[in-house]
Write a protein that holds these residues in place. Sequence first.
Motif, PDB file in Angstrom:
ATOM      1  N   SER A   1      89.468  31.558 -20.435  1.00  0.00           N
ATOM      2  CA  SER A   1      89.637  33.336 -20.597  1.00  0.00           C
ATOM      3  C   SER A   1      88.965  33.642 -21.937  1.00  0.00           C
ATOM      4  N   SER A   2      88.585  34.592 -21.340  1.00  0.00           N
ATOM      5  CA  SER A   2      87.952  35.835 -22.581  1.00  0.00           C
ATOM      6  C   SER A   2      88.201  35.340 -23.972  1.00  0.00           C
ATOM      7  N   TYR A   3      89.022  34.933 -24.553  1.00  0.00           N
ATOM      8  CA  TYR A   3      89.507  34.679 -25.828  1.00  0.00           C
ATOM      9  C   TYR A   3      89.011  33.388 -25.682  1.00  0.00           C
ATOM     10  N   TYR A   4      89.459  32.579 -24.991  1.00  0.00           N
ATOM     11  CA  TYR A   4      89.427  30.719 -25.563  1.00  0.00           C
ATOM     12  C   TYR A   4      88.229  29.872 -24.512  1.00  0.00           C
ATOM     13  N   VAL A   5      87.637  29.302 -24.588  1.00  0.00           N
ATOM     14  CA  VAL A   5      87.475  28.318 -24.156  1.00  0.00           C
ATOM     15  C   VAL A   5      87.620  26.666 -23.839  1.00  0.00           C
ATOM     16  N   GLY A   6      88.669  25.657 -22.668  1.00  0.00           N
ATOM     17  CA  GLY A   6      88.502  24.680 -23.637  1.00  0.00           C
ATOM     18  C   GLY A   6      87.766  23.577 -22.605  1.00  0.00           C
ATOM     19  N   PHE A   7      87.566  22.515 -22.642  1.00  0.00           N
ATOM     20  CA  PHE A   7      86.752  21.387 -22.095  1.00  0.00           C
ATOM     21  C   PHE A   7      87.955  19.790 -22.413  1.00  0.00           C
ATOM     22  N   GLU A   8      88.500  19.306 -21.555  1.00  0.00           N
ATOM     23  CA  GLU A   8      89.234  18.144 -21.554  1.00  0.00           C
ATOM     24  C   GLU A   8      88.473  16.864 -21.704  1.00  0.00           C
ATOM     25  N   ALA A   9      87.816  16.353 -22.123  1.00  0.00           N
ATOM     26  CA  ALA A   9      86.421  14.935 -21.547  1.00  0.00           C
ATOM     27  C   ALA A   9      86.890  14.032 -22.722  1.00  0.00           C
ATOM     28  N   GLU A  10      86.974  12.823 -21.729  1.00  0.00           N
ATOM     29  CA  GLU A  10      87.160  11.397 -22.308  1.00  0.00           C
ATOM     30  C   GLU A  10      87.885  11.325 -23.403  1.00  0.00           C
TER      31      GLU A  10
ATOM     32  N   VAL B   1      85.864  28.647 -29.425  1.00  0.00           N
ATOM     33  CA  VAL B   1      86.394  29.990 -29.750  1.00  0.00           C
ATOM     34  C   VAL B   1      85.983  31.615 -29.791  1.00  0.00           C
ATOM     35  N   PRO B   2      85.477  32.749 -29.005  1.00  0.00           N
ATOM     36  CA  PRO B   2      84.280  33.729 -29.556  1.00  0.00           C
ATOM     37  C   PRO B   2      84.528  34.190 -30.663  1.00  0.00           C
ATOM     38  N   GLY B   3      83.066  33.950 -31.464  1.00  0.00           N
ATOM     39  CA  GLY B   3      83.424  35.274 -33.009  1.00  0.00           C
ATOM     40  C   GLY B   3      84.357  34.156 -34.193  1.00  0.00           C
ATOM     41  N   GLY B   4      84.146  33.153 -34.143  1.00  0.00           N
ATOM     42  CA  GLY B   4      85.430  32.496 -34.225  1.00  0.00           C
ATOM     43  C   GLY B   4      87.540  32.805 -34.920  1.00  0.00           C
ATOM     44  N   GLY B   5      87.043  33.215 -33.091  1.00  0.00           N
ATOM     45  CA  GLY B   5      88.840  33.301 -33.699  1.00  0.00           C
ATOM     46  C   GLY B   5      89.691  34.394 -34.664  1.00  0.00           C
ATOM     47  N   PRO B   6      90.601  34.167 -34.342  1.00  0.00           N
ATOM     48  CA  PRO B   6      91.599  35.476 -35.609  1.00  0.00           C
ATOM     49  C   PRO B   6      91.589  34.562 -37.175  1.00  0.00           C
TER      50      PRO B   6
END
Length: 118
Positions: free
Chosen positions: A38-47, A54-59
């Motif tokens: 998404s525009s506010y978070y990208v998440g990967f699941e790996a092993e 987190v864009p810009g360090g988030g809230p």
Amino acid sequence: MTGSPTQGIKTVLHPVSDLAKAKAVYAALLGISPQTDSSYYVGFEAEGQHIGLVPGGGPQGMTSPVAYWHVADIEAKLAELTAAGAAVKEAAHEVGGGRLVATVTDPDGNVLGLLQDR
């Protein structure tokens, strides 16, 4: 100790300045596409690990990566850590799907994340 052991570090969040560029680098590193995109978070699941961008360090204003220790009881672990000298940076709160997160700083200012799935 209160008997609320950690389940290890399973989540690491990285603040990024350019989400699209960071997503490409992490996809290449991990060899997979993100499971959350998404525009506010990208998440990967790996092993068995979750890597979040987190864009810009988030809230929470992250300025460096934060490793999240998974715990069975976040409030008990927060109490244990503060009794040992840590300071609460971000109180426990839900971030969706029953997941609670919190952060503390150790005496040197290092940020430690806590995560509890309900």
